[in-house]
Enzyme design. Structure first.
Site: not given
Ligand code: SAH
Ligand code: SF4
Length: 344
Positions: A93, A106, A113, A117, A120, A338
């Site tokens: 996406e 974006c 992934c 985290c 996410c 995000c």
């Molecule tokens: N993997 C990379 C880039 C993709 S995630 C990273 O983790 O930085 C992009 C951003 O979205 C990151 O800052 C991540 O922490 C944030 N993110 C992930 N899940 C989220 C959520 N549920 N609400 C807000 N931001 C989120």
């Molecule tokens: Fe992967 Fe989501 Fe963590 Fe970014 S925030 S590293 S996309 S699991």
């Protein structure tokens, strides 16, 4: 018959050698590459300055694994989410976020992934595979087209904040950015590109050694190792002190801007003590802070902080000289925000 190779995975040199082998002129490689990148051709038929036999031969030996638009959704606030289908039917996406002065795209670096985290949605779907450079590039091409169609203007900025961890697809992400920012590609300055990473110290250092020109964002979310490890398991092997060292190295080598991204979770990382730890960290790394609103993900027990707590947190940072921006969520109604990208 083995699967044909994607011609965009061939370097100029490889292409020249191939042409020579086939009794064609080496300089045709430049023309082919211009079609592939600058003109983003979807087929060999389009390559009108090549002879028909050469076009047929290329089609015989190669494929162009372009991305296809699969689905599009527009949010009440103007945010557009596009879903793309890869040649092997995997889905990724991309999102367009318009503001008064900008259109930010974006983009995704991986399908899924491998890092988990805890907040996410992309992490929950696990890793399907890395994207090829051409597939990352195509997202920018298609999002640019859509931006012109929907808002009457092209992209101004690109962030690698879609699906995936860009540094775990290092080579393809750097190749894609190289092409995106090249005059032989999309000619979008690398200064307008931000790569967001969950924080892999040795690869942040490698970015410094490679002298990249784009900006870096670190998904910090807590300046405290115990807390950060709870929500980001990657912190166990890449603790904050290692990231500090890597970021300073990156900064010395490139001079490029660094941002800490910080999602505020209610009662978890939004207290004055949390802010103090963040301020201390900002004294060790020349970075500004982006406060992010948490977007609800199904099955996650964390909640977003109240507006009041957010304001107090931000004020405290600012009073202590930390340059802070707040990024409120966009496109929530279509799960385009995000961390909500999971091919729903
Ligand atoms: N993997 C990379 C880039 C993709 S995630 C990273 O983790 O930085 C992009 C951003 O979205 C990151 O800052 C991540 O922490 C944030 N993110 C992930 N899940 C989220 C959520 N549920 N609400 C807000 N931001 C989120
Ligand atoms: Fe992967 Fe989501 Fe963590 Fe970014 S925030 S590293 S996309 S699991």
């Amino acid at each position: 018959m083995p699967n044909k190779q994607d011609i965009r995975e061939f370097s100029l040199n490889q292409l020249e050698d191939y042409l020579e082998q086939k009794d064609e002129k080496r300089f045709r490689a430049n023309q082919i590459q211009e079609w592939l990148w600058k003109k983003s051709a979807y087929s060999f038929e389009e390559m009108s300055n090549l002879s028909l036999p050469l076009r047929n031969m290329l089609a015989e030996d190669f494929v162009i694994n372009s991305l296809k638009e699969d689905f599009m959704q527009e949010s009440e606030d103007g945010t557009i989410k596009m879903r793309f289908k890869l040649f092997d039917d995997n889905l990724v996406e991309g999102v367009l976020i318009p503001s008064k002065t900008r259109v930010t795209a974006c983009v995704s670096s991986q399908a899924g992934c491998s890092l988990d985290c805890r907040f996410c949605a992309t992490g929950f779907m696990k890793l399907k595979r890395n994207l090829f450079a051409g597939e990352i590039y195509d997202q920018v091409v298609l999002l640019t087209k859509k931006s012109i169609e929907a808002y009457g203007k092209p992209l101004t900025n690109i962030v690698f904040m879609g699906m995936g961890e860009p540094l775990l697809n290092y080579k393809n992400v750097l190749t894609a950015i190289d092409k995106i920012s090249s005059v032989n590609g999309l000619n979008i300055s690398a200064k307008r590109i931000t790569v967001s990473t969950s924080g892999i110290a040795k690869l942040i250092k490698k970015l410094g050694d490679d002298g990249v020109r784009f900006e870096l964002a670190l998904s910090l979310h807590s300046a405290n190792n115990l807390k950060r490890s709870k929500i980001m398991p990657i912190n166990d092997s890449n603790p904050i002190q290692n990231l500090v060292e890597a970021l300073n190295y990156f900064q010395e080598k490139t001079g490029n801007k660094i941002t800490f991204e910080y999602i505020l979770f209610d009662g978890f990382n939004d207290s004055e003590q949390d802010a103090r730890e963040l301020i201390e960290l900002c004294n060790k790394v020349p970075a500004m802070v982006n406060i992010i609103e948490y977007n609800t993900v199904e099955g996650v027990s964390y909640k977003k902080s109240s507006e009041k707590k957010r304001e107090a947190f931000v004020n405290y940072l600012e009073q202590n000289g930390v340059i802070t921006k707040v990024r409120l969520s966009r496109g929530k109604d279509i799960d385009a925000a995000c961390g909500q990208l999971a091919n729903k």
